[in-house]
Enzyme design. Structure first.
Site, PDB file in Angstrom:
ATOM      1  N   ARG A  66       0.841  -1.206   0.000  1.00 44.57           N
ATOM      2  CA  ARG A  66       0.000   0.000   0.000  1.00 44.57           C
ATOM      3  C   ARG A  66       0.870   1.248   0.000  1.00 44.57           C
ATOM      4  O   ARG A  66       1.861   1.319   0.738  1.00 44.57           O
ATOM      5  CB  ARG A  66      -0.929   0.000   1.226  1.00 44.57           C
ATOM      6  N   ASP A  67       0.472   2.228  -0.827  1.00 48.06           N
ATOM      7  CA  ASP A  67       1.169   3.514  -0.837  1.00 48.06           C
ATOM      8  C   ASP A  67       0.960   4.188   0.514  1.00 48.06           C
ATOM      9  O   ASP A  67      -0.140   4.190   1.074  1.00 48.06           O
ATOM     10  CB  ASP A  67       0.647   4.398  -1.970  1.00 48.06           C
ATOM     11  N   ILE A  68       2.029   4.779   1.030  1.00 43.14           N
ATOM     12  CA  ILE A  68       1.981   5.406   2.352  1.00 43.14           C
ATOM     13  C   ILE A  68       1.141   6.683   2.351  1.00 43.14           C
ATOM     14  O   ILE A  68       0.681   7.119   3.409  1.00 43.14           O
ATOM     15  CB  ILE A  68       3.429   5.679   2.838  1.00 43.14           C
ATOM     16  N   HIS A  82       8.040   1.703 -10.646  1.00 43.76           N
ATOM     17  CA  HIS A  82       6.885   1.226  -9.893  1.00 43.76           C
ATOM     18  C   HIS A  82       5.618   1.677 -10.589  1.00 43.76           C
ATOM     19  O   HIS A  82       5.570   2.751 -11.178  1.00 43.76           O
ATOM     20  CB  HIS A  82       6.904   1.750  -8.446  1.00 43.76           C
ATOM     21  N   HIS A  96       1.670   2.667  -9.974  1.00 40.70           N
ATOM     22  CA  HIS A  96       0.606   3.004  -9.029  1.00 40.70           C
ATOM     23  C   HIS A  96      -0.668   2.325  -9.515  1.00 40.70           C
ATOM     24  O   HIS A  96      -1.062   2.502 -10.671  1.00 40.70           O
ATOM     25  CB  HIS A  96       0.350   4.511  -9.005  1.00 40.70           C
TER      26      HIS A  96
HETATM   27  P1  AMP Z   1       6.371   8.489  -7.450  1.00 43.98           P
HETATM   28  O1  AMP Z   1       6.111   9.867  -6.909  1.00 43.98           O
HETATM   29  O2  AMP Z   1       5.597   8.135  -8.682  1.00 43.98           O
HETATM   30  O3  AMP Z   1       7.857   8.243  -7.586  1.00 43.98           O
HETATM   31  O4  AMP Z   1       5.802   7.496  -6.371  1.00 43.98           O
HETATM   32  C1  AMP Z   1       6.449   7.206  -5.163  1.00 43.98           C
HETATM   33  C2  AMP Z   1       5.375   6.772  -4.225  1.00 43.98           C
HETATM   34  O5  AMP Z   1       5.981   6.065  -3.172  1.00 43.98           O
HETATM   35  C3  AMP Z   1       4.569   7.916  -3.604  1.00 43.98           C
HETATM   36  O6  AMP Z   1       3.204   7.783  -3.943  1.00 43.98           O
HETATM   37  C4  AMP Z   1       4.827   7.748  -2.108  1.00 43.98           C
HETATM   38  O7  AMP Z   1       3.692   8.050  -1.330  1.00 43.98           O
HETATM   39  C5  AMP Z   1       5.228   6.294  -2.014  1.00 43.98           C
HETATM   40  N1  AMP Z   1       6.058   5.946  -0.883  1.00 43.98           N
HETATM   41  C6  AMP Z   1       7.195   6.562  -0.493  1.00 43.98           C
HETATM   42  N2  AMP Z   1       7.711   5.951   0.587  1.00 43.98           N
HETATM   43  C7  AMP Z   1       6.884   4.913   0.869  1.00 43.98           C
HETATM   44  C8  AMP Z   1       6.877   3.897   1.874  1.00 43.98           C
HETATM   45  N3  AMP Z   1       7.828   3.818   2.814  1.00 43.98           N
HETATM   46  N4  AMP Z   1       5.865   3.005   1.866  1.00 43.98           N
HETATM   47  C9  AMP Z   1       4.901   3.071   0.929  1.00 43.98           C
HETATM   48  N5  AMP Z   1       4.854   3.997  -0.051  1.00 43.98           N
HETATM   49  C10 AMP Z   1       5.828   4.915  -0.076  1.00 43.98           C
END
Ligand code: AMP
Length: 119
Positions: free
Chosen positions: A32-34, A102, A104
């Site tokens: 899950r996204d944080i 990654h 989403h």
């Molecule tokens: P992006 O901005 O497309 O590079 O996506 C990076 C995503 O990683 C963002 O939506 C963040 O909220 C997510 N993210 C960053 N650190 C964590 C974490 N420790 N656990 C889960 N999601 C994370």
């Protein structure tokens, strides 16, 4: 092996930092996204950090990319209605903050206004 520092996602894969992991295979992990931007907001991530973005991934390992899409589909069906949006932010100006490719997976009522454009 990459000579780069482990990405935040590599640290999640190594269980060095916690995450809410929902699926894992030999070469992929999903959690899950944080900072969720939809009722369901998962990240599907290759275990290798050698691809910085989807362009590099698609050029070098289309099979791995296809497995990411298949995992996104099965997770959207398991955790939501089955319909989903798949987003690959590519480059800083597009909102990419983690340079370990990654996807989403957004579902369950996606906000057109915030998700259709970079943050
Ligand atoms: P992006 O901005 O497309 O590079 O996506 C990076 C995503 O990683 C963002 O939506 C963040 O909220 C997510 N993210 C960053 N650190 C964590 C974490 N420790 N656990 C889960 N999601 C994370």
């Amino acid at each position: 092996m990459s000579i780069e520092e482990p990405s935040i996602f590599s640290k999640i894969i190594a269980r060095e930092i916690p995450a809410d992991i929902v699926s894992e295979t030999d070469d992929l992990i999903a959690f899950r996204d944080i900072a969720p931007q939809a009722p369901l907001h998962l990240l599907v991530v290759p275990k290798t950090q050698q691809y910085r973005n989807v362009v590099e991934l698609a050029a070098s390992d289309p099979g791995l990319m296809a497995r990411m899409v298949a995992m996104a589909e099965s997770l959207a069906a398991e955790h939501s209605s089955g319909d989903f949006r798949l987003v690959f932010n590519t480059g800083e100006e597009a909102g990419q903050t983690v340079f370990h490719v990654h996807a989403h997976v957004l579902a369950g009522g996606v906000d057109e206004g915030t998700l259709a454009k970079p943050r």
